[in-house]
Design an enzyme around this catalytic site. Structure first.
Site, PDB file in Angstrom:
ATOM      1  N   TYR A 238       0.824  -1.197   0.000  1.00 13.78           N
ATOM      2  CA  TYR A 238       0.000   0.000   0.000  1.00 13.78           C
ATOM      3  C   TYR A 238       0.859   1.249   0.000  1.00 13.78           C
ATOM      4  O   TYR A 238       2.074   1.196   0.240  1.00 13.78           O
ATOM      5  CB  TYR A 238      -0.939   0.004   1.210  1.00 13.78           C
ATOM      6  CG  TYR A 238      -0.264   0.276   2.540  1.00 13.78           C
ATOM      7  CD1 TYR A 238      -0.364   1.533   3.148  1.00 13.78           C
ATOM      8  CD2 TYR A 238       0.471  -0.698   3.208  1.00 13.78           C
ATOM      9  CE1 TYR A 238       0.243   1.795   4.369  1.00 13.78           C
ATOM     10  CE2 TYR A 238       1.076  -0.451   4.422  1.00 13.78           C
ATOM     11  CZ  TYR A 238       0.959   0.797   5.003  1.00 13.78           C
ATOM     12  OH  TYR A 238       1.567   1.055   6.210  1.00 13.78           O
TER      13      TYR A 238
ATOM     14  N   ARG B  96       8.428   3.766  -4.561  1.00 13.83           N
ATOM     15  CA  ARG B  96       8.378   2.836  -3.420  1.00 13.83           C
ATOM     16  C   ARG B  96       7.335   1.759  -3.647  1.00 13.83           C
ATOM     17  O   ARG B  96       7.541   0.591  -3.299  1.00 13.83           O
ATOM     18  CB  ARG B  96       8.100   3.600  -2.131  1.00 13.83           C
ATOM     19  CG  ARG B  96       8.181   2.723  -0.885  1.00 13.83           C
ATOM     20  CD  ARG B  96       8.089   3.522   0.393  1.00 13.83           C
ATOM     21  NE  ARG B  96       6.799   4.203   0.513  1.00 13.83           N
ATOM     22  CZ  ARG B  96       6.495   5.020   1.520  1.00 13.83           C
ATOM     23  NH1 ARG B  96       7.389   5.256   2.476  1.00 13.83           N
ATOM     24  NH2 ARG B  96       5.313   5.606   1.575  1.00 13.83           N
TER      25      ARG B  96
ATOM     26  N   LYS C 247       6.464  -1.767   1.921  1.00 19.53           N
ATOM     27  CA  LYS C 247       5.296  -1.214   2.608  1.00 19.53           C
ATOM     28  C   LYS C 247       4.137  -2.185   2.429  1.00 19.53           C
ATOM     29  O   LYS C 247       3.262  -2.010   1.577  1.00 19.53           O
ATOM     30  CB  LYS C 247       4.967   0.169   2.054  1.00 19.53           C
ATOM     31  CG  LYS C 247       4.092   1.015   2.969  1.00 19.53           C
ATOM     32  CD  LYS C 247       4.049   2.451   2.499  1.00 19.53           C
ATOM     33  CE  LYS C 247       3.154   3.317   3.366  1.00 19.53           C
ATOM     34  NZ  LYS C 247       3.712   3.535   4.705  1.00 19.53           N
TER      35      LYS C 247
ATOM     36  N   GLU D 233      12.499   2.793  14.235  1.00 17.01           N
ATOM     37  CA  GLU D 233      11.553   3.789  13.729  1.00 17.01           C
ATOM     38  C   GLU D 233      10.308   3.762  14.589  1.00 17.01           C
ATOM     39  O   GLU D 233      10.201   2.975  15.542  1.00 17.01           O
ATOM     40  CB  GLU D 233      11.203   3.512  12.269  1.00 17.01           C
ATOM     41  CG  GLU D 233      10.613   2.144  12.007  1.00 17.01           C
ATOM     42  CD  GLU D 233      10.463   1.832  10.525  1.00 17.01           C
ATOM     43  OE1 GLU D 233      10.295   2.772   9.724  1.00 17.01           O
ATOM     44  OE2 GLU D 233      10.512   0.643  10.166  1.00 17.01           O
TER      45      GLU D 233
END
Length: 280
Positions: A32, A51, A145, A177
């Protein structure tokens, strides 16, 4: 009534349906992107597209959807001025559940929807975010992702249970992160330190675009992991993501970062980044 897009059709959201055998449902084989929308325009698409292509390749998903016209039309139909657009591409829906993808490929499932949200005048900008530290327990393929976000969900809920806004993940004493954002500090020397994205963290689009702006501000940059001790000694801390843009972090595990107020460098970087989005 919100309009969504599913496999080539614009539909009322309550009419959109995905088959139960879709591989994103049965195996998490889905990827996504989330793009910010400011002044009625979606932002940073070339970076999001790059990406998305990388994520699809890593997850063995084939798709050549031309997304920009779809996103433009979703914004128009929903009258969205500020917020975000979410899009997802999955491994498709074969006739039954099987770990192996079909030898005769099935069409991917593709959908997108808008969400209204305050990005520019987000209330947390003025008070800053409070986060907790949480053990890193995600799978190794963090740079793609994907929709495999269970651990992020559990970490966010642990933060909520602790009365905090989010969690930062810790792997062997080093910050990786946030649950859905890249993490950064401005250390005791005035250096912006950010975990490198070659491995171990998501290559955030906001991070990619914000670091050159930080250099223009005169901030030295070090792309390296930073420790929990460095975090607590830092002058400022912040996150970057499509959802929050640039957001100050003022407290971690109940301890103040710097003076416990949103940092001046963070706020200036946020201002410059929003201006960049508006005039790109």
């Amino acid at each position: 009534m919100r309009t969504v897009w599913l496999n080539g059709e614009f539909l009322p959201e309550h009419e959109a349906r995905v088959p139960i055998f879709d591989r994103a449902l049965t195996f998490g084989q889905g990827v996504y992107e989330v793009t910010p929308v400011i002044d009625g325009r979606f932002c940073n698409w070339p970076h999001h597209a790059a990406r998305l292509a990388q994520s699809k390749a890593q997850c063995r998903i084939s798709d050549d959807t031309d997304w920009p016209p779809i996103l433009d039309e979703l914004i128009r139909r929903n009258g969205l001025t500020e917020g975000r657009i979410y899009l997802q591409v999955t491994g498709g829906a074969p006739g039954d559940r099987d770990f192996l993808s079909p030898t005769d490929p099935v069409p991917p499932t593709r959908f997108a929807f808008t969400q209204a949200a305050a990005l520019v005048d987000h209330p947390k900008v003025h008070e800053g975010m409070r986060v907790i530290l949480h053990p890193e327990g995600r799978w190794a393929l963090r740079a793609a992702k994907t929709t495999q976000l269970l651990y992020a969900v559990l970490a966010k809920e642990a933060a909520r249970d602790a009365g905090a806004d989010d969690a930062w993940l810790v792997d062997q004493g080093m910050i990786t992160e946030g649950t859905s954002a890249n993490a950064h500090i401005i250390d005791s020397r005035g250096v912006l330190v950010s975990h490198p994205v070659e491995h171990g963290v998501l290559p955030g689009v906001t991070r990619l675009c914000a670091i050159p702006l930080a250099r223009e501000m005169g901030l030295p940059i070090e792309e390296r992991p930073f420790s929990v001790d460095e975090l607590f000694a830092a002058r400022e801390a912040f996150i970057s993501s499509a959802t929050t843009v640039i957001m100050p972090v003022v407290e971690v595990d109940g301890r103040k970062i710097g003076n416990g107020q949103p940092g001046s460098h963070t706020l200036e970087l946020r201002r410059r980044y929003i201006e960049r989005l508006r005039h790109a």
